[in-house]
Design a protein around this motif. Structure first.
Motif, PDB file in Angstrom:
ATOM      1  N   VAL A 179       3.904  -6.998 -31.017  1.00 27.20           N
ATOM      2  CA  VAL A 179       3.720  -5.705 -31.895  1.00 27.20           C
ATOM      3  C   VAL A 179       4.354  -6.093 -33.482  1.00 27.20           C
ATOM      4  O   VAL A 179       4.093  -5.074 -34.062  1.00 27.20           O
ATOM      5  CB  VAL A 179       4.351  -4.739 -31.132  1.00 27.20           C
ATOM      6  CG1 VAL A 179       3.870  -4.214 -29.814  1.00 27.20           C
ATOM      7  CG2 VAL A 179       6.080  -5.050 -30.860  1.00 27.20           C
ATOM      8  N   LEU A 227       6.228   2.093 -37.043  1.00 28.54           N
ATOM      9  CA  LEU A 227       5.042   2.959 -36.667  1.00 28.54           C
ATOM     10  C   LEU A 227       5.326   4.437 -36.705  1.00 28.54           C
ATOM     11  O   LEU A 227       4.442   5.343 -36.968  1.00 28.54           O
ATOM     12  CB  LEU A 227       4.494   2.365 -35.496  1.00 28.54           C
ATOM     13  CG  LEU A 227       3.620   1.109 -35.819  1.00 28.54           C
ATOM     14  CD1 LEU A 227       3.295   0.560 -34.532  1.00 28.54           C
ATOM     15  CD2 LEU A 227       2.354   1.080 -36.482  1.00 28.54           C
ATOM     16  N   ALA A 247       8.943  -2.137 -34.544  1.00 29.74           N
ATOM     17  CA  ALA A 247       7.703  -1.487 -34.469  1.00 29.74           C
ATOM     18  C   ALA A 247       7.568  -0.007 -34.250  1.00 29.74           C
ATOM     19  O   ALA A 247       6.930   0.693 -34.929  1.00 29.74           O
ATOM     20  CB  ALA A 247       6.696  -2.046 -33.180  1.00 29.74           C
ATOM     21  N   THR A 248       8.546   0.513 -33.516  1.00 28.00           N
ATOM     22  CA  THR A 248       8.808   1.918 -33.233  1.00 28.00           C
ATOM     23  C   THR A 248       9.153   2.536 -34.692  1.00 28.00           C
ATOM     24  O   THR A 248       8.658   3.667 -34.973  1.00 28.00           O
ATOM     25  CB  THR A 248       9.782   2.265 -32.142  1.00 28.00           C
ATOM     26  OG1 THR A 248       9.170   1.460 -30.966  1.00 28.00           O
ATOM     27  CG2 THR A 248       9.702   3.925 -31.853  1.00 28.00           C
ATOM     28  N   SER A 286      -0.060  -2.519 -41.639  1.00 32.04           N
ATOM     29  CA  SER A 286      -0.504  -3.194 -40.569  1.00 32.04           C
ATOM     30  C   SER A 286      -0.969  -4.514 -40.995  1.00 32.04           C
ATOM     31  O   SER A 286      -0.948  -4.931 -42.249  1.00 32.04           O
ATOM     32  CB  SER A 286      -1.479  -2.380 -39.793  1.00 32.04           C
ATOM     33  OG  SER A 286      -2.688  -2.381 -40.397  1.00 32.04           O
ATOM     34  N   LYS A 316      -3.071  -8.201 -32.191  1.00 33.91           N
ATOM     35  CA  LYS A 316      -3.621  -6.896 -32.806  1.00 33.91           C
ATOM     36  C   LYS A 316      -3.505  -7.012 -34.346  1.00 33.91           C
ATOM     37  O   LYS A 316      -2.703  -7.318 -34.947  1.00 33.91           O
ATOM     38  CB  LYS A 316      -2.964  -6.048 -31.865  1.00 33.91           C
ATOM     39  CG  LYS A 316      -3.111  -6.010 -30.505  1.00 33.91           C
ATOM     40  CD  LYS A 316      -2.517  -4.663 -29.966  1.00 33.91           C
ATOM     41  CE  LYS A 316      -0.938  -5.052 -29.771  1.00 33.91           C
ATOM     42  NZ  LYS A 316      -0.194  -4.010 -28.823  1.00 33.91           N
ATOM     43  N   GLU A 317      -4.633  -6.495 -34.869  1.00 42.54           N
ATOM     44  CA  GLU A 317      -4.791  -6.240 -36.142  1.00 42.54           C
ATOM     45  C   GLU A 317      -3.734  -5.052 -36.406  1.00 42.54           C
ATOM     46  O   GLU A 317      -3.231  -4.896 -37.709  1.00 42.54           O
ATOM     47  CB  GLU A 317      -6.091  -6.068 -36.756  1.00 42.54           C
ATOM     48  CG  GLU A 317      -7.062  -6.968 -36.797  1.00 42.54           C
ATOM     49  CD  GLU A 317      -7.537  -7.340 -35.393  1.00 42.54           C
ATOM     50  OE1 GLU A 317      -7.849  -6.638 -34.574  1.00 42.54           O
ATOM     51  OE2 GLU A 317      -7.824  -8.826 -34.920  1.00 42.54           O
ATOM     52  N   SER A 318      -3.512  -4.340 -35.784  1.00 44.91           N
ATOM     53  CA  SER A 318      -2.517  -3.160 -35.760  1.00 44.91           C
ATOM     54  C   SER A 318      -1.306  -3.414 -35.634  1.00 44.91           C
ATOM     55  O   SER A 318      -0.313  -2.489 -35.756  1.00 44.91           O
ATOM     56  CB  SER A 318      -2.944  -1.826 -34.815  1.00 44.91           C
ATOM     57  OG  SER A 318      -3.092  -2.438 -33.461  1.00 44.91           O
ATOM     58  N   ALA A 319      -0.962  -4.600 -35.393  1.00 44.04           N
ATOM     59  CA  ALA A 319       0.698  -4.968 -35.207  1.00 44.04           C
ATOM     60  C   ALA A 319       1.117  -4.849 -36.645  1.00 44.04           C
ATOM     61  O   ALA A 319       0.579  -5.046 -37.641  1.00 44.04           O
ATOM     62  CB  ALA A 319       0.680  -6.194 -34.678  1.00 44.04           C
ATOM     63  N   VAL A 320       2.479  -4.753 -36.411  1.00 41.21           N
ATOM     64  CA  VAL A 320       3.330  -4.540 -37.739  1.00 41.21           C
ATOM     65  C   VAL A 320       3.755  -5.745 -38.421  1.00 41.21           C
ATOM     66  O   VAL A 320       4.252  -6.852 -37.681  1.00 41.21           O
ATOM     67  CB  VAL A 320       4.732  -3.606 -37.301  1.00 41.21           C
ATOM     68  CG1 VAL A 320       5.678  -3.680 -38.526  1.00 41.21           C
ATOM     69  CG2 VAL A 320       4.178  -2.389 -37.072  1.00 41.21           C
ATOM     70  N   VAL A 372      -9.223  -2.591 -30.608  1.00 44.94           N
ATOM     71  CA  VAL A 372      -7.955  -2.672 -30.782  1.00 44.94           C
ATOM     72  C   VAL A 372      -7.209  -2.017 -31.780  1.00 44.94           C
ATOM     73  O   VAL A 372      -6.162  -1.692 -31.977  1.00 44.94           O
ATOM     74  CB  VAL A 372      -7.810  -4.472 -31.305  1.00 44.94           C
ATOM     75  CG1 VAL A 372      -6.549  -4.762 -31.876  1.00 44.94           C
ATOM     76  CG2 VAL A 372      -8.137  -5.394 -30.230  1.00 44.94           C
ATOM     77  N   LEU A 426      -3.634  -6.049 -40.361  1.00 40.08           N
ATOM     78  CA  LEU A 426      -4.993  -5.953 -41.160  1.00 40.08           C
ATOM     79  C   LEU A 426      -4.930  -5.396 -42.649  1.00 40.08           C
ATOM     80  O   LEU A 426      -5.681  -5.830 -43.474  1.00 40.08           O
ATOM     81  CB  LEU A 426      -5.747  -4.934 -40.327  1.00 40.08           C
ATOM     82  CG  LEU A 426      -7.268  -4.556 -40.752  1.00 40.08           C
ATOM     83  CD1 LEU A 426      -8.224  -5.647 -40.743  1.00 40.08           C
ATOM     84  CD2 LEU A 426      -8.013  -3.307 -39.986  1.00 40.08           C
ATOM     85  N   THR A 476      -0.074   0.700 -30.285  1.00 38.64           N
ATOM     86  CA  THR A 476       0.583  -0.686 -30.791  1.00 38.64           C
ATOM     87  C   THR A 476       1.782  -0.824 -29.513  1.00 38.64           C
ATOM     88  O   THR A 476       1.887  -1.983 -29.388  1.00 38.64           O
ATOM     89  CB  THR A 476       0.827  -0.838 -32.091  1.00 38.64           C
ATOM     90  OG1 THR A 476      -0.181  -0.604 -32.719  1.00 38.64           O
ATOM     91  CG2 THR A 476       1.423  -1.983 -32.418  1.00 38.64           C
ATOM     92  N   THR A 477       2.422   0.099 -29.489  1.00 36.40           N
ATOM     93  CA  THR A 477       3.324   0.008 -28.558  1.00 36.40           C
ATOM     94  C   THR A 477       3.389   0.363 -27.121  1.00 36.40           C
ATOM     95  O   THR A 477       4.321   0.342 -26.341  1.00 36.40           O
ATOM     96  CB  THR A 477       4.867   0.507 -29.209  1.00 36.40           C
ATOM     97  OG1 THR A 477       4.551   1.896 -29.428  1.00 36.40           O
ATOM     98  CG2 THR A 477       5.237   0.021 -30.505  1.00 36.40           C
TER      99      THR A 477
END
Lengths: 375, 366
Positions: A99, A162, A158-159, A174, A127-131, B255, A176, B261-262
């Motif tokens: 994440v 996000l 991450a929390t 992110s 994941k491209e949405s990962a931080v 995705v 991406l 994401t979490t």
């Protein structure tokens, strides 16, 4: 169909299912080191020091998700380093649940990390949405502070970024968005800068346990995956004034020896191109009295039931908004980076051109109007 | 009759077929050709498809009384040698489309779920499904599609919702930057992925028409086309310069959700359900490829043509000898021209050919 044929058909199906099932290579979850977060630092031999927060199913109890360990390995490249994680853990490194990706301070400020960005953006599982963020000090140190948070450092970051950042006026990114920002048009983007802030231990049952929290109120600006500058809290606040999805900025006004704290509850930002090749920007902000536990509050706090905000306070806050916004715009011009998509706005009208991509930020005159209302 | 199908079943199946193949490697290929204008190319492709579909449906309406099959229509109207040549082109299209779909699914499984296996073993269940479709007839596939339709549609919507909210459609501006000529040309050179209605030729004699033909089919077409255009637009808006490198669009789009994401990978579940539609598409095309061979060979087998079925199943091993990229750069690149005959020209002529075949059949009967 005779009984013999029926039995033969059933046996055939069973055999086929067995062959198919057996031939799929076992990627049993127990054989995987599930990586929750990765930290990248520069190593002494100019390679990579990779820190991974790993959950290994089968090593814990039923609450396996809450138990993680920190693994640090070296490698010439990120690919080699991730393979080394597999060697150290004895399990296949799985990035599908990762994440957060943290870049250490030295790595992010001294290295062109284009290959790292390319590796992760093209990685099929990651994941491209990962931080993605960078940190103060080394990423290895940061990950090893997880104990002080009493939770997984990766999940905490991450929390925080996000789910909380936007509510406290901190923009976030992110993988991406960052990868695109470094390769498209003006090639500038930002990453949040995370730092661990130690705090006093108030738990008498565990007097030796370190305690603290993670702060992410600064941003690092990058161009083409190379460090440009660090934006401090004031500049980040200025940037957030232009981002309608980010809210919660607080402003303090003094009137008649009373400290009044107001908080931005809503924002609309209209960025229009003008005929001179610049921008007319109108920032419309709605504010209300802040909560008593809001930041930047000092001295006596304005009573919550005082519903009407005096015009003088509103005027004072509007001036503060203008000041932080202009401070941010000045740093954009000074360091020549574009986080407000000025180039993109003209691309949408004129199309892509090398002249536009090379146009410095100083050539975009900006007329800023701030409107404020009680909301 | 095992190949009989109602218009409603046909419409549902058609919608699944439209959604079943356009979300794999096509968006990345189009993004490579046209950048953020790729969705315009999809619109043009669907525009041609819509016109051709209307003519084909008109032919079905004309054929309602006589219930002639495609082979008879072509035999009676354009002569047997031409008919066999056209069926041969159909066969090549179906085989190529099956293999491109299977290749994409194979890659998607490998990269998304980290499952590796050899091609033959991967093919065993696919071959079983295709054989089932061929042996049990079109009605069995249509019924299967009908049962799974709801689940598949929900999965597609679930995969779409989050990326749709995240996409900045302003990034698609300026419209037509790649040049309208290039966009039109691309919609033609990539036409191989379109014209999903070609399967309808092979069930023309089995369609049960109660009331409407046009409405259900055109509604399916409209929904499928809208979703495909939307997916392409979302894909290029989200991934920008990276879009050409992400060859598995649906996997990447699924995705893309900040919210999950979490919270784990629920996109894997919805993606798996959606992939069912791709396998149904493979089964439909296998059935059509079998029908092509059966018609070319003539009625040498009374009930079931084992040789034709075996050939169709054997063609599934094609990716062991040529990669999808090789197929795209050779056979498919040059095949676009002959494929145009059956994808775009034949449907436009179909009402006329059906009428001609009907008239000649009546004359022969008299």
């Amino acid at each position: 169909m005779s009984n013999f044929k029926r039995i033969a058909a059933v046996l055939l199906v069973v055999a086929a299912v067995a062959v198919v099932a057996a031939s799929f290579k076992g990627s049993d979850v127990l054989d995987r080191a599930i990586i929750l977060g990765l930290g990248v630092d520069i190593s002494s031999d100019n390679g990579i020091t990779l820190t991974a927060e790993v959950v290994s199913p089968g090593n814990g109890t039923e609450q396996v998700g809450t138990f993680s360990k920190i693994v640090t390995v070296q490698g010439e490249t990120i690919n080699v380093a991730i393979q080394n994680v597999a060697e150290v853990t004895g399990k296949e490194a799985s990035l599908g649940q990762c994440v957060v990706l943290v870049l250490g301070q030295e790595y992010s400020e001294k290295v062109d990390f284009s290959d790292l960005t390319e590796y992760f953006i093209n990685h099929h599982s990651f994941k491209e949405s990962a931080v993605v963020c960078c940190c103060e000090g080394s990423a290895e140190d940061l990950f090893n502070k997880g104990n002080a948070l009493s939770q997984s450092m990766s999940l905490a970051i991450a929390t925080g970024l996000l789910e909380q950042a936007e509510k406290i006026a901190v923009p976030n990114n992110s993988l991406l968005e960052f990868a695109r920002s470094q390769n498209e048009l003006f090639c500038t983007g930002y990453l949040n800068r995370v730092k661990f802030v130690p705090s006093e231990n108030t738990d008498s049952s565990l007097p030796d346990k370190p305690m603290g929290y993670v702060s992410y109120r600064e941003l690092c600006v990058f161009r083409g995956n190379k460090f440009v500058t660090l934006l401090d809290e004031r500049q980040v606040k200025g940037l957030s004034m232009f981002l309608p999805e980010v809210y919660g900025e607080t402003f303090v006004s003094f009137e008649d020896e009373v400290t009044r704290t107001v908080q931005v509850t809503e924002k609309s930002v209209n960025i229009q191109t003008d005929k001179k090749g610049g921008f007319d920007i109108v920032v419309q902000v709605s504010v209300r009295y802040g909560r008593t536990d809001s930041e930047e509050v000092s001295g006596p706090v304005t009573a919550k039931n005082d519903k009407e905000i005096p015009q003088k306070v509103l005027g004072d806050v509007a001036e503060q908004v203008r000041t932080v916004a202009e401070k941010y715009l000045a740093s954009q011009r000074e360091y020549n980076f574009d986080l407000l998509d000025f180039h993109e706005a003209y691309r949408r009208i004129e199309g892509t051109s090398t002249a536009l991509a090379a146009k410095p930020m100083s050539e975009f005159p900006v007329r800023l109007t701030v409107k404020i209302a009680e909301g | 009759m095992k190949d009989r199908v109602s218009v409603d079943q046909l419409a549902l199946l058609y919608l699944m077929l439209v959604m079943g193949g356009k979300f794999l490697s096509l968006p990345a290929l189009l993004a490579g050709d046209l950048g953020h204008d790729s969705w315009l190319s999809v619109i043009f492709s669907f525009l041609w498809d819509g016109i051709c579909l209307c003519f084909l449906l008109w032919a079905i309406r004309i054929n309602d009384k006589s219930k002639l099959d495609v082979s008879t229509i072509l035999d009676k109207s354009v002569s047997k040698p031409v008919s066999k040549a056209l069926l041969a082109i159909f066969f090549v299209i179906f085989v190529l489309r099956i293999n491109i779909l299977l290749g994409s699914c194979y890659t998607m499984f490998s990269v998304t779920f980290d499952v590796s296996t050899n091609w033959i073993v991967y093919l065993l269940p696919v071959a079983a499904l295709s054989f089932f479709a061929i042996a049990k007839g079109f009605n069995a596939i249509a019924r299967t599609g009908q049962i799974l339709f709801g689940l598949i549609l929900v999965s597609v919507v679930a995969l779409f919702v989050s990326p749709l909210a995240e996409a900045d459609f302003g990034q698609l501006l300026p419209i037509g930057e790649a040049g309208w000529g290039k966009i039109l040309l691309t919609s033609y050179t990539r036409s191989f992925w379109f014209s999903d209605y070609i399967f309808v030729y092979f069930v023309m004699d089995g369609i049960k028409i109660k009331k409407h033909v046009f409405t259900p089919m055109l509604v399916s077409f409209g929904v499928g086309a809208a979703l495909s255009v939307l997916l392409n637009a979302v894909f290029v808006a989200l991934f920008g310069y990276l879009a050409p490198d992400f060859d598995m669009a649906m996997s990447k789009i699924g995705v893309f959700s900040a919210a999950n994401t979490t919270n784990g990978r629920w996109d894997w579940l919805t993606l798996s359900v959606w992939l069912t539609s791709v396998f149904i598409k493979v089964a439909v095309f296998a059935f059509c490829a079998y029908k092509c061979l059966e018609k070319i060979a003539g009625a040498h087998f009374v009930r079931f043509n084992w040789i034709a079925a075996a050939i169709v199943l054997l063609t599934l091993t094609l990716p062991m000898f040529a990669s999808a990229e090789q197929l795209l750069n050779t056979v498919i690149k040059w095949g676009v021209i002959p494929f145009t005959l059956v994808q775009y020209l034949l449907p436009l002529l179909m009402p006329l050919l059906t009428k001609t075949a009907q008239r000649r059949t009546e004359v022969a009967n008299e």
